[in-house]
Design a protein around this motif. Sequence first.
Motif, PDB file in Angstrom:
ATOM      1  N   THR A 234       1.103  -1.086  -0.113  1.00 28.28           N
ATOM      2  CA  THR A 234      -0.237  -0.174   0.263  1.00 28.28           C
ATOM      3  C   THR A 234       0.636   0.630   0.087  1.00 28.28           C
ATOM      4  N   ALA A 235       2.201   1.197  -0.367  1.00 25.89           N
ATOM      5  CA  ALA A 235       2.923   2.337  -0.518  1.00 25.89           C
ATOM      6  C   ALA A 235       4.272   1.916  -1.229  1.00 25.89           C
ATOM      7  N   ILE A 236       4.391   3.049  -1.142  1.00 22.75           N
ATOM      8  CA  ILE A 236       5.325   2.676  -3.038  1.00 22.75           C
ATOM      9  C   ILE A 236       7.075   3.132  -2.217  1.00 22.75           C
ATOM     10  N   PRO A 237       7.530   1.790  -2.926  1.00 19.02           N
ATOM     11  CA  PRO A 237       8.603   1.311  -2.187  1.00 19.02           C
ATOM     12  C   PRO A 237      10.157   1.919  -3.025  1.00 19.02           C
ATOM     13  N   CYS A 238      10.699   2.196  -1.911  1.00 16.52           N
ATOM     14  CA  CYS A 238      12.358   2.958  -2.836  1.00 16.52           C
ATOM     15  C   CYS A 238      13.949   2.528  -2.552  1.00 16.52           C
ATOM     16  N   ARG A 239      13.876   1.701  -1.590  1.00 16.02           N
ATOM     17  CA  ARG A 239      14.891   0.685  -1.460  1.00 16.02           C
ATOM     18  C   ARG A 239      14.462  -0.638  -1.088  1.00 16.02           C
ATOM     19  N   PHE A 240      15.769  -1.600  -2.034  1.00  9.28           N
ATOM     20  CA  PHE A 240      16.001  -2.967  -1.962  1.00  9.28           C
ATOM     21  C   PHE A 240      17.115  -3.974  -1.727  1.00  9.28           C
ATOM     22  N   ASP A 241      16.749  -5.393  -1.233  1.00 10.87           N
ATOM     23  CA  ASP A 241      17.858  -5.506  -1.190  1.00 10.87           C
ATOM     24  C   ASP A 241      17.465  -7.170  -1.241  1.00 10.87           C
ATOM     25  N   VAL A 242      18.147  -7.800  -2.116  1.00  2.00           N
ATOM     26  CA  VAL A 242      17.831  -9.248  -2.596  1.00  2.00           C
ATOM     27  C   VAL A 242      18.755 -10.277  -1.383  1.00  2.00           C
ATOM     28  N   HIS A 243      18.078 -11.479  -0.896  1.00  2.44           N
ATOM     29  CA  HIS A 243      18.530 -12.022  -0.238  1.00  2.44           C
ATOM     30  C   HIS A 243      19.501 -13.112  -0.647  1.00  2.44           C
ATOM     31  N   PRO A 244      20.590 -12.877   0.350  1.00  3.31           N
ATOM     32  CA  PRO A 244      21.573 -13.546  -0.249  1.00  3.31           C
ATOM     33  C   PRO A 244      22.050 -14.991  -0.769  1.00  3.31           C
ATOM     34  N   TYR A 245      20.962 -15.453   0.473  1.00  4.40           N
ATOM     35  CA  TYR A 245      21.245 -17.064   0.488  1.00  4.40           C
ATOM     36  C   TYR A 245      20.221 -17.532  -0.187  1.00  4.40           C
ATOM     37  N   GLU A 246      18.950 -17.292   0.410  1.00  4.49           N
ATOM     38  CA  GLU A 246      17.408 -17.443  -0.594  1.00  4.49           C
ATOM     39  C   GLU A 246      16.758 -16.654  -1.861  1.00  4.49           C
ATOM     40  N   ILE A 247      17.244 -17.459  -2.567  1.00  2.00           N
ATOM     41  CA  ILE A 247      16.838 -17.360  -3.846  1.00  2.00           C
ATOM     42  C   ILE A 247      15.386 -17.160  -4.665  1.00  2.00           C
ATOM     43  N   GLY A 248      15.147 -15.449  -4.367  1.00  2.00           N
ATOM     44  CA  GLY A 248      13.462 -15.673  -4.645  1.00  2.00           C
ATOM     45  C   GLY A 248      12.900 -14.696  -3.873  1.00  2.00           C
ATOM     46  N   THR A 249      13.935 -14.027  -2.703  1.00  2.00           N
ATOM     47  CA  THR A 249      12.736 -13.707  -1.628  1.00  2.00           C
ATOM     48  C   THR A 249      14.196 -12.271  -1.629  1.00  2.00           C
ATOM     49  N   LEU A 250      12.548 -11.257  -1.786  1.00  2.00           N
ATOM     50  CA  LEU A 250      13.601 -10.056  -1.918  1.00  2.00           C
ATOM     51  C   LEU A 250      12.735  -8.881  -1.208  1.00  2.00           C
ATOM     52  N   ALA A 251      13.650  -8.319   0.012  1.00  2.00           N
ATOM     53  CA  ALA A 251      12.607  -7.262   0.240  1.00  2.00           C
ATOM     54  C   ALA A 251      13.096  -5.684  -0.284  1.00  2.00           C
ATOM     55  N   ALA A 252      11.369  -5.497   0.265  1.00  2.00           N
ATOM     56  CA  ALA A 252      11.158  -3.503  -0.475  1.00  2.00           C
ATOM     57  C   ALA A 252      10.907  -2.242   0.598  1.00  2.00           C
ATOM     58  N   ALA A 253      11.514  -1.859   1.067  1.00  2.67           N
ATOM     59  CA  ALA A 253      11.245  -0.368   2.217  1.00  2.67           C
ATOM     60  C   ALA A 253      10.951   0.263   1.595  1.00  2.67           C
ATOM     61  N   THR A 254       9.902   1.356   2.104  1.00  2.91           N
ATOM     62  CA  THR A 254       9.604   2.475   2.047  1.00  2.91           C
ATOM     63  C   THR A 254       9.876   3.776   3.128  1.00  2.91           C
ATOM     64  N   SER A 255       8.712   4.958   2.509  1.00  3.65           N
ATOM     65  CA  SER A 255       8.621   6.294   3.632  1.00  3.65           C
ATOM     66  C   SER A 255       7.889   6.266   4.345  1.00  3.65           C
ATOM     67  N   GLY A 256       7.301   4.757   4.722  1.00  5.22           N
ATOM     68  CA  GLY A 256       6.740   5.133   5.656  1.00  5.22           C
ATOM     69  C   GLY A 256       7.082   3.735   6.429  1.00  5.22           C
ATOM     70  N   GLY A 257       8.154   3.509   6.809  1.00  9.15           N
ATOM     71  CA  GLY A 257       8.582   2.821   7.552  1.00  9.15           C
ATOM     72  C   GLY A 257       8.457   0.715   7.200  1.00  9.15           C
ATOM     73  N   GLN A 258       7.297   0.486   5.993  1.00  2.50           N
ATOM     74  CA  GLN A 258       7.003  -0.264   5.915  1.00  2.50           C
ATOM     75  C   GLN A 258       7.834  -1.243   4.991  1.00  2.50           C
ATOM     76  N   VAL A 259       7.963  -2.410   5.569  1.00  2.00           N
ATOM     77  CA  VAL A 259       9.221  -3.610   4.388  1.00  2.00           C
ATOM     78  C   VAL A 259       8.054  -4.789   4.564  1.00  2.00           C
ATOM     79  N   TYR A 260       7.853  -4.899   2.496  1.00  2.00           N
ATOM     80  CA  TYR A 260       7.341  -5.918   2.290  1.00  2.00           C
ATOM     81  C   TYR A 260       8.439  -6.908   1.705  1.00  2.00           C
ATOM     82  N   VAL A 261       8.782  -8.268   2.002  1.00  2.00           N
ATOM     83  CA  VAL A 261       9.062  -9.430   1.851  1.00  2.00           C
ATOM     84  C   VAL A 261       8.401 -10.343   0.881  1.00  2.00           C
ATOM     85  N   TRP A 262       8.968 -10.509  -0.518  1.00  2.00           N
ATOM     86  CA  TRP A 262       7.768 -10.735  -1.838  1.00  2.00           C
ATOM     87  C   TRP A 262       9.351 -12.240  -1.442  1.00  2.00           C
TER      88      TRP A 262
END
Length: 485
Positions: A454-482
């Motif tokens: 529900t918010a705009i993702p601005c910063r990201f990181d990929v899990h170095p061992y779990e291939i296909g796990t992506l973290a997206a962070a927002t300016s509202g403090g939320q983190v979404y893990v795909w």
Amino acid sequence: MAPEKLTEYEQQRLQNIKRNEEMLAALKIRSKVSELSTATKRQRAETKSYKVSPEKKQKTETPIVLRRSLRTRGMPPDSSTDETPKSSPKEDLESILKEEPFSGPISMASACRTVGSDKKLLEIILSSSRNAKRSMSDDAICDSNNGILGNEDFVSSKGGKIGRLVDIKGLKLEQRNVARVVHGRIFTVRFFPARDTRVVVVGNKKGDIGFWNIDAEDEDGDGIHVYHPHSAPVSGILFDSFSLSKMFSSSYDGFVRLLDIERGIFDLVYSNDDGVFSLSQKPDDMKSLYFGGPNGEMNVWDARAGKSVFSWHLHEDRINTIDFNSQDTNNMATSSTDGTVCIWDLRNIGAEGPTSLRTVTHRRAVHSAYFSPSGAFLATTSLDDRIGLLSGENLEDLSMIHHNNQTGRWLSPFRGIWGWDDSQLIIGNMSRGIDVISTSKKNVVATLKSECMTAIPCRFDVHPYEIGTLAAATSGGQVYVWEQS
């Protein structure tokens, strides 16, 4: 000489004055004022004579206002004087000077900002750190986003096993993988680089560092614990690859701290008056820190000796990112608010610093420049609505890919990162989605969207061992893990 004739206005004025005088005399106003004044003076005199030790009146002091120029605060000059500004819009940094930074070590207990025990989280991190030491192998390498890649097979364009191909377009987001980790804008997000756990670490605008154990059990609450070791935005987070229980963090407050979880303390490693705006390490040298300042200078800090071993002036404005080529760690890329990206050869260091191998110029500020996992590409993200892609044997070929990078004042600028291979870039968009850019087609080939985001993702990181796990962070403090579906 005959007196001058008064005008009608002046005659009326004199009549009003005379009438007022007669009224005051009838009411005896002046005599009452005189009596009151005399009584007040007498009372003050009596009070003064009876006081043995009069109380000294406190002097009202004008509050001291600390003023710092835009340059020392790491902000670009007012772009209204420049018709074609390269600098980014002024970021919302009014909170930087509101809190005085503490220049000593800070215990995790005193820095903790959340209710509930963090014992379970710390046990997980310490256990993962011990397991990592036992399973560490010589062929593990660091990726371009400061994580660690394992031994999964992927043949890069230059050959060599780097990672495993993954279809980013197939990632899914579930509500259980959504959390507000901190309050306020997230500036940096990192996965804890361990095989046996999933912990996301973020740093926000207020100087907080939040840990989220994604797989926390019900008895552990939401698995979120927040600490406050800095007084200004957190610009970088790095883990010690040889001891995962240690983590470096840098901040606009000018401090670099080392979190030692075994000791339970945020120790002070380095400090200056100008701020630290980027933080990185060479993959083959975990004891040296590279960090950029507001005026284009970069310091190399020897953590063992506790001193700066090099200081170079590389740009004309703030250095936003520092990254190293995983296949040739002497090649370093820096991005800057001055609108340029430079590639440096650390083997050739002269009196003024390393030798620039290549300079890429954008029309506005550049907020990131990252090497691909194989080192065959370099991707840049600029506020001029372009993503630069360098390729070729010596990164001599440049392609510009159009992408709307205008995030606005209240959002962290977009930074495009690499996935788990050289084929795709990941970057946010203003429609609360994640764009996937193909390096072969040089355009957006897919967009990840979910009702859960529900918010705009601005910063990201990929899990170095779990291939296909992506973290997206927002300016509202939320983190979404795909995750992979």
